[in-house]
Design a protein around this motif. Structure first.
Motif, PDB file in Angstrom:
ATOM      1  N   GLU B  67       0.847  -1.181   0.000  1.00 25.64           N
ATOM      2  CA  GLU B  67       0.000   0.000   0.000  1.00 25.64           C
ATOM      3  C   GLU B  67       0.887   1.236   0.000  1.00 25.64           C
ATOM      4  N   PHE B  68       0.687   2.080  -1.006  1.00 27.40           N
ATOM      5  CA  PHE B  68       1.421   3.339  -1.079  1.00 27.40           C
ATOM      6  C   PHE B  68       0.532   4.453  -0.555  1.00 27.40           C
ATOM      7  N   VAL B  69       1.072   5.205   0.383  1.00 26.08           N
ATOM      8  CA  VAL B  69       0.271   6.275   0.987  1.00 26.08           C
ATOM      9  C   VAL B  69       0.931   7.612   0.710  1.00 26.08           C
ATOM     10  N   TYR B  70       0.167   8.509   0.192  1.00 32.81           N
ATOM     11  CA  TYR B  70       0.655   9.879   0.014  1.00 32.81           C
ATOM     12  C   TYR B  70       0.059  10.740   1.110  1.00 32.81           C
ATOM     13  N   VAL B  71       0.912  11.461   1.832  1.00 28.38           N
ATOM     14  CA  VAL B  71       0.422  12.339   2.897  1.00 28.38           C
ATOM     15  C   VAL B  71       0.504  13.775   2.410  1.00 28.38           C
ATOM     16  N   HIS B  72      -0.626  14.433   2.426  1.00 30.06           N
ATOM     17  CA  HIS B  72      -0.643  15.825   1.954  1.00 30.06           C
ATOM     18  C   HIS B  72       0.076  16.706   2.947  1.00 30.06           C
ATOM     19  N   SER B  73       0.872  17.619   2.432  1.00 26.14           N
ATOM     20  CA  SER B  73       1.621  18.495   3.319  1.00 26.14           C
ATOM     21  C   SER B  73       0.769  19.709   3.665  1.00 26.14           C
ATOM     22  N   PRO B  74       1.062  20.311   4.819  1.00 17.53           N
ATOM     23  CA  PRO B  74       0.290  21.490   5.211  1.00 17.53           C
ATOM     24  C   PRO B  74       0.457  22.631   4.225  1.00 17.53           C
ATOM     25  N   GLU B  75       1.607  22.690   3.588  1.00 19.12           N
ATOM     26  CA  GLU B  75       1.815  23.788   2.658  1.00 19.12           C
ATOM     27  C   GLU B  75       0.896  23.624   1.448  1.00 19.12           C
ATOM     28  N   VAL B  76       0.693  22.375   1.057  1.00 16.60           N
ATOM     29  CA  VAL B  76      -0.248  22.149  -0.030  1.00 16.60           C
ATOM     30  C   VAL B  76      -1.643  22.519   0.431  1.00 16.60           C
ATOM     31  N   PRO B 130       5.763  15.561  12.692  1.00 15.85           N
ATOM     32  CA  PRO B 130       5.987  14.145  12.438  1.00 15.85           C
ATOM     33  C   PRO B 130       4.948  13.294  13.164  1.00 15.85           C
ATOM     34  N   GLY B 131       4.538  13.768  14.344  1.00 14.58           N
ATOM     35  CA  GLY B 131       3.541  13.024  15.102  1.00 14.58           C
ATOM     36  C   GLY B 131       2.237  12.903  14.338  1.00 14.58           C
ATOM     37  N   ASP B 132       1.798  13.999  13.730  1.00 13.68           N
ATOM     38  CA  ASP B 132       0.548  13.976  12.961  1.00 13.68           C
ATOM     39  C   ASP B 132       0.655  12.998  11.805  1.00 13.68           C
ATOM     40  N   VAL B 133       1.779  13.087  11.081  1.00 13.92           N
ATOM     41  CA  VAL B 133       1.964  12.209   9.931  1.00 13.92           C
ATOM     42  C   VAL B 133       1.993  10.760  10.404  1.00 13.92           C
ATOM     43  N   GLY B 134       2.719  10.549  11.520  1.00 14.04           N
ATOM     44  CA  GLY B 134       2.812   9.204  12.063  1.00 14.04           C
ATOM     45  C   GLY B 134       1.449   8.656  12.421  1.00 14.04           C
ATOM     46  N   THR B 135       0.630   9.484  13.068  1.00 10.77           N
ATOM     47  CA  THR B 135      -0.698   9.043  13.456  1.00 10.77           C
ATOM     48  C   THR B 135      -1.525   8.665  12.237  1.00 10.77           C
ATOM     49  N   ALA B 136      -1.439   9.504  11.208  1.00 13.76           N
ATOM     50  CA  ALA B 136      -2.203   9.223   9.993  1.00 13.76           C
ATOM     51  C   ALA B 136      -1.765   7.907   9.374  1.00 13.76           C
ATOM     52  N   LEU B 137      -0.434   7.713   9.313  1.00 18.27           N
ATOM     53  CA  LEU B 137       0.072   6.479   8.710  1.00 18.27           C
ATOM     54  C   LEU B 137      -0.314   5.279   9.561  1.00 18.27           C
TER      55      LEU B 137
END
Lengths: 169, 404, 181, 124, 99
Positions: B67-76, B130-137
């Motif tokens: 599974e490939f996951v793309y995490v949207h960045s806050p800047e986007v 990183p925590g937010d991204v980690g939680t999402a992943l």
């Protein structure tokens, strides 16, 4: 989320919290760092005309690095500016100073006799002075400040040390 | 346009994802042994990571699942206010499609045994740390029974500088899933702070530094011009990556212009509120009524949030204690300042600076119901039980620091 | 005769200096020491020594506090069972005697900047610097011309000292970190 | 005439600056806990600095570098709130409870409570 | 340096030096917070205010003594003064309140 915290956070808690920075601090440092670095360089270049000089300039340049280290984490900053760079800067500073002092000696003058440069190469005495300020004192001060900081910070984060040692020869 | 979002209480609902699955063969498979999750973003080593992930997924017996996951960045996420949101989705979909094709290619003859899915998360929310991204992943991983995660060593979804190691730590903490770095060959090993800076970034920083230098020098003499250029070059080379996350674009000129309009407004607000607070402080009775409040602001991206947080701090009576994503914990000294904060004047002004006039017409925090008073304490307790992930007032990693 | 500003500044610096010496909590001492550094920078600025004030500012604001903090993190804070240090009586007696001696000599000092200070009675060196610094080195900041020109050898020595101290500290700390691992 | 107006403005600005710095000092000394102190520290003080620097800029005139006061003010406006934020965040991190009107604890008691919590954590 | 008790003759100089004196008095009062605390954060906060005061006093001295280059020194403080607050914050957050 809270259960995950309490169960497994212990061993990694240190390294984890290192990086969760307040974005307010981070952005402020982002904005301030170019200005303080420019100011440090300004003082370094203008030692001959205004208060301050290369010692102060070097200290401010060092403080800028410290600032970045506090906002972005000490580890990444250490990776960014390697120990080798610091040692090279400090040694280079002393060498530059010594060379500028010794060349007039070799030409038959006295140590740091800037007039010799004028006689031999037509370089004004002022530039010899500037060269010592810019190439000698400032790099020494900046690199010693940053180096001390990194070394003192080394023990505060456990997982940092091995890398630091391996990075330095 | 996603402005109004009440707290979603449950962990799994927090990170719903827009799933679009592309299976390569593998219908009616048994539960595969090798279920891998790979967070992806545009990077120089992405191709190699995909190759490694496919190889790992196909190792051993049974079929693989990727599974490939793309995490949207806050800047986007900034661009959610503009027309670019759709364009972004297209870019992301294109990236994910490309990765799927790569994976198919790498699988070769074994493509029957490999299931590839791709997802993107975080489009509708603000993932900062990183925590937010980690939680999402971790949420994605939990949902899909992922057994292993593979990280691209150059992975960085643009949530602020050094990411990879903290993300690894976060993931280890949040899930039991083992995390590994893909062993890729990088041409140059670049430390996190020493990423390449684009010429626009360097140019912009050179300009700023050079101008600051000339202002300090006061005279535009030859010596100052030369040394200023040298200083500017040093600053641009060493710091442009730190100062800029992205290339400054033309829209920055507009932002700068609007910022100039914003400053007098901020001054006026500061002055007004200062008089108010001065009155309170100089009274013998000290009639203060401090309360900790939480405001979920409607600004996105680290610079706008910081501008807002610092403006709030500069305005007397309100003090930003904690910033988590776009949720600010604000300490308010007097009721009047609290009301002002909830009316969102500053928030609107900051939105004006960063997104233009159109963004000013959004509802105030009070109308959006994005405000909470966290004290007295019994109230905050009840809030903790049903609140979102931030309601305890500590993010996971920070309370980890507390435990020592 | 001192100005109101000097008097206020004097009280400020004296208070911070005493607090630095007397407080028990080392962290508090570090923070108070930062305040002391601010006061000293103001003193230097008021006495028209901007170069020294600048040094105090750059080192005091940016570097000292952080290095001390890091050192504190690596060591430990003593227990805070009392607020101030307990003075040692015999040390206090010696200190008092020394203070009396020093204060008794203060009256003999010339006022800052007066024309009849001893340094002007034998003006060979000072006057020379003031008169010739620019023509010799073409540098407008006389302090710099003295530091890097007339007394360049001293400055070289100082630079080497800073370098040696830095490198030596790096070596020692490095080894400590090494062996502890 | 212009000179007199300028001098008047200078005195007025200095007085305003002094007033707000006084408010800031009074606030830091009087207010009950770290959070409310951070309010005045970051704000009244910044405004006081702003007014005083304006007076200085008026006095020294443009050619001698009064634009530097603008730079000073700019940096103070960026760094001061950040410092206040950093400090209050650290206090919150350390578990110091904000004082409220319903609270009969003094700030020293609040601070001691937070110390006890931390120490308890250490001993475990 | 002319010893200046209260009046030096030039009114503006006096205004600035007196203002600087009052600023120093306020700073001395602020020392109560620095020394007494109670918490580390209180102390740092107070020193931060003192740093801002120092910037202002340096500017006032620059105007009062007619030495504009003192503004350069003030600039150093304006740029670096927040470092200590950030450092304390960092250590508190990271080390779980060691400092």
């Amino acid at each position: 989320m809270s259960s995950a915290d309490s169960s497994s956070g212990d061993s990694l808690g240190d390294a984890t919290s290192t990086y969760i920075e307040s974005q307010v601090i981070m952005v402020t440092v982002r904005v301030i760092a170019p200005f303080s670095l420019t100011y440090g360089l300004f003082l370094m270049f203008h030692g001959s005309g205004s208060p301050g000089g290369s010692f102060q300039g070097g200290a401010i340049i060092g403080a800028t690095v410290l600032m970045i280290a506090f906002a972005f984490g000490i580890e990444p900053t250490r990776d960014w500016i390697q120990n080798r760079t610091l040692v090279a800067l400090a040694t280079g500073g002393v060498t530059t100073f010594a060379m500028i002092g010794l060349i007039p000696l070799a030409l038959g003058g006295n140590f740091l006799e800037y007039e010799m440069y004028k006689e031999e190469f037509g370089i004004k005495a002022k530039w010899g002075l500037e060269a010592i300020e810019i190439g000698g004192v400032a790099p020494i001060v900046a690199s010693v400040v940053v180096g001390l900081f990194f070394l003192l910070a080394a023990g505060t984060m456990q997982d940092s040390v091995s890398e630091e040692v391996s990075g330095d020869e | 346009m996603v402005f109004v979002r009440p707290h979603t209480p449950f962990f799994n609902e927090l990170f719903p994802c827009d799933l679009h699955t592309q299976s390569i063969g593998g219908g009616g498979r048994p539960v595969p042994d090798n279920r891998l999750l790979v967070p992806v973003a545009e990077s120089s080593t992405l191709r190699q990571t995909v190759e490694y992930a496919v190889r790992t997924a196909l190792e051993g017996t049974g079929s693989g699942y990727l599974e490939f996951v793309y995490v949207h960045s806050p800047e986007v996420s900034d661009e959610r206010l503009g027309d670019q949101a759709e364009a972004n989705i297209e870019t992301v979909t294109a990236l994910l499609d490309r990765i799927t094709v790569w994976a198919e290619e790498d699988a070769g003859d074994n493509s029957k045994e490999l299931t590839v899915e791709s997802t993107h998360v975080g489009r509708d929310r603000y993932l900062f740390s990183p925590g937010d991204v980690g939680t999402a992943l971790a949420a994605v991983a939990n949902r899909n029974d992922i057994e292993r995660m593979v990280l691209d060593p150059e992975y960085n979804p643009g949530v602020g500088s050094p990411l990879l190691r903290p993300l690894e730590v976060e993931l280890t903490r949040l899930t039991d899933v083992p995390v590994e770095e893909a062993p890729v060959q990088r041409q140059v090993r670049r430390p996190p702070l020493l990423l390449r800076s684009s010429s626009i970034q360097a140019g912009a920083l050179f300009f700023v530094s050079f101008m600051f230098y000339q202002v300090l020098a006061g005279t535009f003499g030859l010596f100052d011009l030369v040394t200023g250029a040298i200083s500017g070059t040093i600053v641009a080379v060493s710091l442009s990556r730190i100062t800029f996350n992205h290339d400054p674009s033309v829209s920055w000129i507009g932002r700068l212009a609007r910022f100039v309009v914003f400053v007098p407004y901020l001054f006026w607000e500061i002055l007004k509120a200062n008089v108010l607070v001065a009155k309170v402080i100089l009274q013998p009775g000290l009639p203060i009524e401090p309360r900790l409040t939480r405001v979920d602001t409607a600004v996105w991206g680290s610079l706008p949030v910081t501008t807002l947080a610092n403006s709030i701090t500069l305005t007397p009576g309100t003090l930003t204690v904690r910033v988590e994503g776009r949720s600010l914990m604000v300490h308010t000294l007097v009721p009047g300042a609290r009301e002002d904060l909830f009316d969102g004047g500053l928030e609107r002004a900051v939105r004006f600076v960063f997104y233009g006039r159109n963004a000013m017409s959004m509802p105030t925090p009070r109308e959006r119901d994005d405000t909470t008073i966290l004290q007295p304490r019994d109230e905050s307790k009840s809030l903790e039980s049903d609140g979102g992930p931030h309601s305890s007032g500590k993010t996971a990693g920070e309370s980890g620091g507390d435990e020592q | 005769m001192i100005s109101a500003f000097e008097a206020a500044l004097f009280v400020f610096v004296l208070t911070t200096a005493l607090a630095t010496a007397l407080l028990r909590d080392i962290l508090a001492v570090i923070i108070v020491f930062a305040a002391y550094s601010l006061g000293m920078a103001l003193f230097y600025a008021f006495l028209l020594a901007p170069d020294v004030a600048m040094t105090e500012a750059a080192i005091g604001a940016g570097v000292t506090t952080l290095l001390l903090l890091l050192a504190l993190v690596k060591t430990s804070r003593p227990d805070l069972d009392y607020w101030l240090e307990r003075p040692n009586i015999s040390a206090l007696v010696v200190f008092g005697a020394l203070l009396v001696v020093i204060i008794s000599t203060l009256g003999e000092f010339p006022a800052v900047g007066t024309a009849d200070a001893p340094i002007w009675e034998n003006p060979a060196v000072t006057q020379y610097y003031i008169e010739n610094a620019y023509s010799d080195t073409h540098v407008t900041n006389a302090v710099t011309s003295v530091l890097a020109g007339y007394r360049g050898f001293d400055t070289f020595g100082e630079a080497v000292v800073v370098f040696a101290a830095g490198i030596a500290t790096l070596l020692v700390l490095h080894r400590e970190v090494f062996t502890r691992e | 005439m212009i000179e007199a107006a300028r001098d008047g403005a200078i005195v007025a600005f200095v007085l305003l600056g002094l007033f707000f710095t006084f408010v800031s000092t009074a606030g830091v000394l009087r207010l009950p806990d770290i959070y409310s102190r951070a309010h005045t520290a970051s704000q009244a003080d910044t405004l006081g600095a702003g007014f005083t620097l304006a007076a200085v800029a008026l006095a020294i005139g443009f050619e001698t570098g009064s634009y530097k006061t603008v730079l000073l003010l700019f940096f103070i406006f960026i760094t001061n709130p950040t410092a206040a934020h950093a400090i209050s965040r650290a206090a919150e991190e350390q578990g110091i409870e904000p004082w409220t009107t319903d609270d009969d604890q003094t700030d020293e008691e609040l601070y001691r409570d937070s110390k006890l919590e931390t120490d308890g954590g250490d001993n475990e | 340096m002319m010893p200046i008790l209260f009046l030096s003759g030039d009114a503006m100089t006096d205004v600035f030096l007196l203002a600087a004196a009052v600023f120093m008095l306020l700073a001395t009062a602020m020392l109560y917070r620095v020394i007494k605390g109670p918490s580390t954060q209180d102390r740092v906060l107070a020193v931060n205010v003192l740093g801002t005061n120092t910037v202002v006093v340096l500017a006032l001295l620059g105007a009062g003594l007619d030495v504009p280059s003192l503004l350069d020194i003030a600039l150093v403080y304006a740029l670096l003064n927040f470092l200590m607050s950030v450092a304390i914050s960092k250590f508190t957050v990271e080390q779980g309140g060691v400092l």
